[in-house]
Scaffold this motif. Structure first.
Motif, PDB file in Angstrom:
ATOM      1  N   VAL A 171     -27.927 -70.670  33.288  1.00 46.65           N
ATOM      2  CA  VAL A 171     -26.703 -69.884  33.094  1.00 46.65           C
ATOM      3  C   VAL A 171     -26.561 -69.555  31.620  1.00 46.65           C
ATOM      4  N   GLY A 172     -26.567 -68.258  31.314  1.00 45.44           N
ATOM      5  CA  GLY A 172     -26.490 -67.826  29.932  1.00 45.44           C
ATOM      6  C   GLY A 172     -25.069 -67.507  29.505  1.00 45.44           C
ATOM      7  N   ALA A 173     -24.950 -66.957  28.309  1.00 44.44           N
ATOM      8  CA  ALA A 173     -23.632 -66.586  27.776  1.00 44.44           C
ATOM      9  C   ALA A 173     -23.036 -65.448  28.601  1.00 44.44           C
ATOM     10  N   GLY A 174     -21.769 -65.552  28.954  1.00 44.94           N
ATOM     11  CA  GLY A 174     -21.096 -64.516  29.740  1.00 44.94           C
ATOM     12  C   GLY A 174     -21.457 -64.558  31.203  1.00 44.94           C
ATOM     13  N   GLU A 175     -22.067 -65.610  31.681  1.00 50.92           N
ATOM     14  CA  GLU A 175     -22.468 -65.714  33.073  1.00 50.92           C
ATOM     15  C   GLU A 175     -21.776 -66.910  33.729  1.00 50.92           C
ATOM     16  N   ALA A 176     -21.783 -66.917  35.038  1.00 51.89           N
ATOM     17  CA  ALA A 176     -21.217 -68.009  35.816  1.00 51.89           C
ATOM     18  C   ALA A 176     -22.105 -68.235  37.029  1.00 51.89           C
ATOM     19  N   GLN A 177     -21.934 -69.384  37.646  1.00 53.95           N
ATOM     20  CA  GLN A 177     -22.776 -69.752  38.795  1.00 53.95           C
ATOM     21  C   GLN A 177     -21.889 -70.041  39.999  1.00 53.95           C
ATOM     22  N   THR A 178     -22.354 -69.600  41.158  1.00 53.54           N
ATOM     23  CA  THR A 178     -21.654 -69.859  42.410  1.00 53.54           C
ATOM     24  C   THR A 178     -22.689 -70.126  43.496  1.00 53.54           C
ATOM     25  N   VAL A 179     -22.195 -70.375  44.695  1.00 53.19           N
ATOM     26  CA  VAL A 179     -23.082 -70.670  45.829  1.00 53.19           C
ATOM     27  C   VAL A 179     -23.080 -69.477  46.766  1.00 53.19           C
ATOM     28  N   GLY A 180     -24.280 -69.054  47.168  1.00 51.22           N
ATOM     29  CA  GLY A 180     -24.419 -67.941  48.100  1.00 51.22           C
ATOM     30  C   GLY A 180     -25.112 -68.391  49.370  1.00 51.22           C
ATOM     31  N   SER A 218     -42.018 -66.317  46.709  1.00 53.18           N
ATOM     32  CA  SER A 218     -42.455 -67.703  46.827  1.00 53.18           C
ATOM     33  C   SER A 218     -42.920 -67.974  48.248  1.00 53.18           C
ATOM     34  N   SER A 219     -43.843 -68.922  48.373  1.00 50.29           N
ATOM     35  CA  SER A 219     -44.282 -69.345  49.707  1.00 50.29           C
ATOM     36  C   SER A 219     -43.277 -70.286  50.348  1.00 50.29           C
ATOM     37  N   SER A 220     -42.392 -70.849  49.529  1.00 47.42           N
ATOM     38  CA  SER A 220     -41.337 -71.716  50.042  1.00 47.42           C
ATOM     39  C   SER A 220     -40.097 -70.865  50.296  1.00 47.42           C
ATOM     40  N   CYS A 221     -39.922 -70.433  51.530  1.00 44.72           N
ATOM     41  CA  CYS A 221     -38.854 -69.501  51.868  1.00 44.72           C
ATOM     42  C   CYS A 221     -37.671 -70.238  52.479  1.00 44.72           C
ATOM     43  N   PRO A 222     -36.482 -70.075  51.929  1.00 41.24           N
ATOM     44  CA  PRO A 222     -35.311 -70.678  52.565  1.00 41.24           C
ATOM     45  C   PRO A 222     -34.970 -69.930  53.846  1.00 41.24           C
ATOM     46  N   SER A 223     -34.445 -70.640  54.800  1.00 40.01           N
ATOM     47  CA  SER A 223     -34.091 -70.021  56.079  1.00 40.01           C
ATOM     48  C   SER A 223     -32.785 -69.236  55.940  1.00 40.01           C
ATOM     49  N   VAL A 224     -32.594 -68.299  56.854  1.00 39.63           N
ATOM     50  CA  VAL A 224     -31.361 -67.515  56.854  1.00 39.63           C
ATOM     51  C   VAL A 224     -30.192 -68.454  57.170  1.00 39.63           C
ATOM     52  N   GLY A 225     -29.151 -68.358  56.375  1.00 40.62           N
ATOM     53  CA  GLY A 225     -28.002 -69.238  56.524  1.00 40.62           C
ATOM     54  C   GLY A 225     -28.005 -70.404  55.555  1.00 40.62           C
ATOM     55  N   ALA A 226     -29.138 -70.611  54.870  1.00 42.94           N
ATOM     56  CA  ALA A 226     -29.202 -71.702  53.880  1.00 42.94           C
ATOM     57  C   ALA A 226     -28.427 -71.295  52.632  1.00 42.94           C
ATOM     58  N   THR A 227     -28.004 -72.288  51.888  1.00 45.77           N
ATOM     59  CA  THR A 227     -27.251 -72.017  50.664  1.00 45.77           C
ATOM     60  C   THR A 227     -28.181 -72.022  49.457  1.00 45.77           C
ATOM     61  N   VAL A 228     -27.923 -71.151  48.516  1.00 47.08           N
ATOM     62  CA  VAL A 228     -28.699 -71.057  47.280  1.00 47.08           C
ATOM     63  C   VAL A 228     -27.721 -70.858  46.126  1.00 47.08           C
ATOM     64  N   ASP A 229     -28.203 -71.139  44.907  1.00 46.68           N
ATOM     65  CA  ASP A 229     -27.395 -70.912  43.708  1.00 46.68           C
ATOM     66  C   ASP A 229     -27.525 -69.463  43.265  1.00 46.68           C
ATOM     67  N   VAL A 230     -26.392 -68.866  42.934  1.00 44.77           N
ATOM     68  CA  VAL A 230     -26.356 -67.469  42.474  1.00 44.77           C
ATOM     69  C   VAL A 230     -25.709 -67.452  41.093  1.00 44.77           C
ATOM     70  N   ILE A 231     -26.363 -66.796  40.145  1.00 53.26           N
ATOM     71  CA  ILE A 231     -25.832 -66.628  38.787  1.00 53.26           C
ATOM     72  C   ILE A 231     -25.441 -65.160  38.619  1.00 53.26           C
ATOM     73  N   ASP A 239     -23.566 -57.779  39.378  1.00 57.88           N
ATOM     74  CA  ASP A 239     -24.854 -57.975  38.696  1.00 57.88           C
ATOM     75  C   ASP A 239     -25.187 -59.470  38.768  1.00 57.88           C
ATOM     76  N   ALA A 240     -26.066 -59.843  39.704  1.00 61.41           N
ATOM     77  CA  ALA A 240     -26.343 -61.271  39.937  1.00 61.41           C
ATOM     78  C   ALA A 240     -27.808 -61.458  40.326  1.00 61.41           C
ATOM     79  N   ARG A 241     -28.219 -62.686  40.336  1.00 58.22           N
ATOM     80  CA  ARG A 241     -29.590 -63.062  40.708  1.00 58.22           C
ATOM     81  C   ARG A 241     -29.557 -64.431  41.404  1.00 58.22           C
ATOM     82  N   ILE A 242     -30.518 -64.659  42.257  1.00 57.68           N
ATOM     83  CA  ILE A 242     -30.666 -65.969  42.900  1.00 57.68           C
ATOM     84  C   ILE A 242     -31.469 -66.874  41.968  1.00 57.68           C
ATOM     85  N   ALA A 243     -30.925 -68.017  41.662  1.00 55.67           N
ATOM     86  CA  ALA A 243     -31.589 -68.937  40.728  1.00 55.67           C
ATOM     87  C   ALA A 243     -32.717 -69.688  41.421  1.00 55.67           C
TER      88      ALA A 243
END
Length: 300
Positions: A171-180, A218-231, A239-243
């Motif tokens: 998480v950089g300056a001016g950014e925040a993290q949430t769960v997606g 990635s070869s390690s794919c999360p399943s649909v419905g799984a939670t991931v970190d979003v910045i 304007d976001a990305r999956i961490a």
């Protein structure tokens, strides 16, 4: 002489007669009959009655020759024992090594030996610095090659891998993290046919639902419905990305660290080999000058 065989009174056994067979008492006994005026006859003791055994003739044996013990070998002049060449050769070659070491010591003590020895040692040091002797030993060229590989790995790690895996999960300056929540996997295949995926996830900021994508596959794919970190950018929540997860961020340090280690190792090897070349070159030049001076002076 031994008494004749017969019945005799035994003083140790009153009232008993025992049969003497002429050499020893037997187990036959009988009561001693009363006889007026009779006197018991004491039989000789078995030890006295035992006949003497003839002496056994002793046949003289020939004396065995004494074991030959090799005389100790005095140390050769100039040989320094465990630190010399004998310590690193088999026992069968110890004598040969000692003779060679003695000859080398005498030669090195002479003026010609000193000059020639410096030239030989200097040449060996220069050769070791240039090409490297021994198994898996690099010369100065190998050190330069190691430094170049280290620079390539370090550049790839800092310019490509670090932004993709390490910075993307920080998480950089001016950014925040949430769960997606993962909504799509976006699967694909690489050149080898292996399955890869780049997930999409939805997240909510201030009541508004947004969608973020992963900037990596990635070869390690999360399943649909799984939670991931979003910045996301606080000023622009869309304007976001999956961490990347912690494993990916850890792997992101492999390239730059490996490059740094190769760069430092190559630099150290370069310094050592350059030192060998410098010192060896000085010895080589001094040895060659000594040989020329000896030749001019007519030294044999």
């Amino acid at each position: 002489m031994s008494a004749r065989a017969g019945w005799y009174a035994v003083p140790a056994e009153p009232g008993t007669m025992r049969f003497w067979d002429g050499t020893a008492w037997t187990d036959h006994r009988q009561p001693l009959p009363p006889a007026e005026g009779s006197v018991p006859i004491a039989a000789p003791s078995p030890a006295a009655a035992a006949p003497a055994r003839p002496a056994t003739a002793v046949v003289p044996q020939p004396a065995l020759p004494a074991a030959r013990v090799p005389a100790p070998v005095p140390p050769s002049p100039g040989f320094n024992g465990p630190t010399g060449p004998v310590a690193v050769v088999p026992p069968q070659l110890a004598g040969v090594a000692a003779d060679l070491w003695t000859a080398a010591s005498r030669y090195a003590a002479s003026e010609q030996g000193r000059s020639t020895g410096e030239a030989v040692v200097g040449g060996a040091m220069v050769a070791d610095g240039v090409v490297g002797f021994g198994r898996n030993r690099e010369g100065i060229g190998g050190a330069v090659k190691m430094m170049l590989f280290g620079l390539v790995f370090l550049a790839v790690g800092l310019l490509v891998v670090k932004p993709l895996l390490i910075d993307a999960g920080t998480v950089g300056a001016g950014e925040a993290q949430t769960v997606g929540t993962v909504t799509a996997r976006n699967e694909s295949r690489d050149d080898d046919g292996d399955r890869l995926c780049s997930p999409d996830a939805s997240y909510t900021v201030d009541g508004a639902v947004h969608t973020a994508s992963a900037g990596y596959r990635s070869s390690s794919c999360p399943s649909v419905g799984a939670t991931v970190d979003v910045i996301y950018d606080v000023a622009r929540p869309a304007d976001a990305r999956i961490a990347p997860d912690a494993t990916f961020r850890l792997l992101g340090w492999v390239f730059p660290l490996a490059g740094l280690l190769m760069l430092v190792g190559g630099l150290w090897t370069f310094v050592v080999r350059a030192g060998l070349i410098g010192v060896g070159g000085a010895l080589l030049l001094r040895g060659l000058r000594g040989r020329r001076a000896a030749a001019d002076a007519g030294t044999p």
